[in-house]
Design an enzyme around this catalytic site. Structure first.
Site, short mmCIF file in Angstrom:
data_model
loop_
_atom_site.label_atom_id
_atom_site.label_comp_id
_atom_site.label_asym_id
_atom_site.label_seq_id
_atom_site.Cartn_x
_atom_site.Cartn_y
_atom_site.Cartn_z
N ARG A 16 0.81 -1.23 0.00
CA ARG A 16 0.00 0.00 0.00
C ARG A 16 0.84 1.28 0.00
NH1 ARG A 16 -3.63 -2.22 4.97
NH2 ARG A 16 -1.76 -3.51 5.21
N GLY A 140 -7.70 -4.38 13.22
CA GLY A 140 -8.42 -5.49 13.81
C GLY A 140 -9.23 -4.98 14.99
C1 UD1 Z 1 -2.26 -5.85 11.71
C2 UD1 Z 1 -3.19 -6.72 12.55
C3 UD1 Z 1 -4.39 -5.89 12.97
C4 UD1 Z 1 -3.92 -4.66 13.72
C5 UD1 Z 1 -2.90 -3.86 12.90
C6 UD1 Z 1 -2.29 -2.78 13.76
C7 UD1 Z 1 -2.96 -8.99 11.71
C8 UD1 Z 1 -3.56 -10.05 10.87
N1 UD1 Z 1 -3.62 -7.84 11.77
O1 UD1 Z 1 -2.97 -5.48 10.52
O2 UD1 Z 1 -5.23 -6.66 13.81
O3 UD1 Z 1 -5.03 -3.84 14.04
O4 UD1 Z 1 -1.84 -4.71 12.46
O5 UD1 Z 1 -1.45 -1.94 13.01
O6 UD1 Z 1 -1.94 -9.20 12.33
N2 UD1 Z 1 4.26 -8.75 8.30
C9 UD1 Z 1 5.22 -9.74 8.16
N3 UD1 Z 1 4.91 -10.86 7.43
C10 UD1 Z 1 3.71 -11.06 6.85
C11 UD1 Z 1 2.72 -10.04 7.00
C12 UD1 Z 1 3.02 -8.90 7.74
O7 UD1 Z 1 6.32 -9.62 8.68
O8 UD1 Z 1 3.52 -12.09 6.22
C13 UD1 Z 1 4.60 -7.56 9.09
C14 UD1 Z 1 4.51 -6.28 8.27
O9 UD1 Z 1 5.78 -5.94 7.75
C15 UD1 Z 1 4.05 -5.25 9.30
C16 UD1 Z 1 3.32 -6.08 10.33
O10 UD1 Z 1 3.66 -7.41 10.11
O11 UD1 Z 1 5.13 -4.59 9.92
C17 UD1 Z 1 1.80 -5.91 10.23
O12 UD1 Z 1 1.37 -6.31 8.95
P1 UD1 Z 1 0.30 -5.47 8.14
O13 UD1 Z 1 0.08 -6.13 6.83
O14 UD1 Z 1 0.66 -4.04 8.13
O15 UD1 Z 1 -0.97 -5.73 9.06
P2 UD1 Z 1 -2.27 -4.82 9.21
O16 UD1 Z 1 -3.16 -5.08 8.07
O17 UD1 Z 1 -1.89 -3.42 9.47
CA CA Z 2 0.02 -2.32 9.49
#
Ligand code: UD1
Ligand code: CA
Length: 459
Positions: A16, A140
């Site tokens: 994004r 979430g």
């Molecule tokens: C996530 C939470 C959501 C919360 C929000 C807060 C989940 C499923 N959802 O959503 O409940 O309200 O954060 O900001 O956890 N990442 C990895 N590997 C992956 C996917 C993500 O390392 O496979 C890391 C990303 O780099 C990021 C973090 O995890 O730093 C959060 O991932 P992101 O996709 O931003 O989650 P949100 O949709 O924001």
């Molecule tokens: Ca996030």
């Protein structure tokens, strides 16, 4: 005391953001988001900190260096899958594990400490850091049962209309009993709208096993801002800027217009320093008491002594002494060092040069690769000719020397102590101490030249 571990999630690509730059490396107040997170975590007493990296891993490792251990998540299958990658290091450990997203740069060590204290007090197996959001869209939501106990977390995309109306959000920060976390992660499925393994599903799993789940709600929503796109990045920048600026003002720094002052989180500023608008102070910059900076000045990794004034100038990786005057419109390039009571005036560039106490370069000069002693006066338009197209050479100007205007000092060359260089000279040999060196063609005056010209014109 129980051992504490931390896992930072930083493997997501950050689609994004629409950027070549890996999401967690986008800077907020000049410092990459993931570095903010790691610095705050490191204020806790941690046994180990592990960052989960994926696409662009080397760049994150270059940034964090030895502040962290690393595990690689080859495919970004979700936040639960990301934490699971740390099981090689953590699975059999006893203690508490804090999990934080690398894209929440405003989270503070204080709040993390409160979360841990709450977790310990409640003897919980999992504690979620929640916040009340005016606009919870995208986060979430925290689902609580009739008794107010946390039941589970539902993601935006999986939430019913009723659930979407809930304003208590998951900040993406948690504490877990370490062993239970890794056990539960094995049971997380990807049966949801996004087909991802969600870390928050661990809550429902542990709850189902009858474990104590708790939530700690932070009173400051802004800390939990998750940066997923550039709109949020700008919000984070503004919030961080206000936080940093307010701290300095409370410590006795005058910011004439805080809205137009950009100070990095690791900058140190003494009392009664005045900062005018348009300044950018970055990196490990330190400014001592009573200095005046700006307007429109950028300082990166500089030390500025007390009572020094710097106007409309740029300085990088340099040391600036006490009671120094710099600018307007000066450029102090890396590895320069200015002693006390030095003056660097308008349109002067200094590079990799050392200037002793009370030396002056007041106008229009280039002083590069030079060692200048104390009490030296460098006239307008002086140039150290430091480069022959292949190599750089050193110019040495000893104490109390006087360099006349518009001189070229062709390096390597030394002007001795107390020596004079006549204006307009091009010096390519050493000048002995106390000598006067004149290196220019002698002037000849042709008497009556003008009237001779007039008579030629008449003919
Ligand atoms: C996530 C939470 C959501 C919360 C929000 C807060 C989940 C499923 N959802 O959503 O409940 O309200 O954060 O900001 O956890 N990442 C990895 N590997 C992956 C996917 C993500 O390392 O496979 C890391 C990303 O780099 C990021 C973090 O995890 O730093 C959060 O991932 P992101 O996709 O931003 O989650 P949100 O949709 O924001
Ligand atoms: Ca996030």
């Amino acid at each position: 005391m129980t051992n504490r571990y931390a896992v930072v999630l930083a493997a997501g690509q950050g689609t994004r953001m629409k950027s070549k730059l890996y999401k967690v490396l986008h800077p907020v107040c000049g410092k990459p988001m993931v570095q903010h997170v790691v610095d705050q975590l490191n204020t806790l007493d941690l046994k180990e900190l592990i960052t989960v990296v994926g696409f662009g891993a080397e760049k994150v490792q270059d940034q964090l260096g030895e502040d962290s251990h690393y595990v690689v998540q080859e495919e970004q299958l979700g936040t639960g899958h990301a934490v699971l990658q740390a099981d090689k290091i953590l699975a059999d450990k006893e203690g508490t594990t804090v999990v934080v997203c690398g894209d929440t740069p405003l989270l503070t060590g204080e709040t993390l400490q409160k979360l841990l204290d709450h977790h310990d007090r409640e003897e919980a197996k999992a504690t979620i850091l929640t916040a009340h959001a005016e606009d919870p869209h995208g986060y979430g939501r925290v689902i609580r049962g009739g008794n107010g106990q946390v039941e589970r977390i539902v993601e935006q995309k999986d939430a019913s209309d009723e659930e979407q109306a809930i304003q208590e959000i998951n900040t993406g920060t948690y504490c877990f009993d370490n062993a239970m976390l890794f056990e539960a992660l094995k049971n997380v499925s990807n049966d949801n709208v996004q087909g991802e393994y969600y870390l928050p599903d661990v809550i429902e799993i542990l709850k189902g096993q009858g474990e104590t789940i708790s939530a700690y709600q932070t009173p400051v929503f802004s800390e939990s801002l998750g940066v997923n796109d550039r709109v949020a990045l700008a919000k984070a920048e503004k919030l961080m800027k206000n936080r940093v600026n307010e701290q300095h003002m409370r410590n006795g720094v005058t910011l004439v217009d805080p809205d137009q002052t950009y100070i990095g989180p690791d900058v140190t500023i003494g009392q009664d320093v005045v900062i005018y608008p348009g300044c950018i102070l970055e990196g490990q910059t330190t400014i001592e008491n009573d200095a005046v900076v700006g307007p429109h000045t950028t300082l990166t990794n500089c030390h500025v002594g007390s009572q020094t004034t710097i106007k409309q100038s740029v300085a990088t990786d340099s040391q600036i002494g006490e009671r120094v005057q710099v600018g307007p419109f000066a450029h102090i390039r890396p590895q320069s060092s200015l002693g006390n009571d030095v003056k660097i005036g308008n349109f002067v560039e200094v590079k990799k040069a050392e200037l002793g106490n009370e030396s002056k370069v007041s106008h229009l000069s280039y002083i590069g690769d030079a060692e200048v002693g104390n009490g030296v006066n460098i006239g307008c338009g002086t140039i150290t000719v430091n480069y022959d197209g292949e190599k750089k050479y050193l110019t040495t100007i000893e104490d109390d020397a006087f360099i006349g205007c518009n001189s070229n000092l062709i390096a390597p060359v030394t002007v001795g102590k107390g020596a004079y260089v006549a204006a307009g000279s091009t010096i390519n040999q050493d000048v002995p101490s106390e000598a006067l060196s004149i290196a220019r063609s002698r002037q000849t005056n042709k008497e009556g030249y003008a009237s001779k010209m007039k008579s030629i014109k008449k003919d």
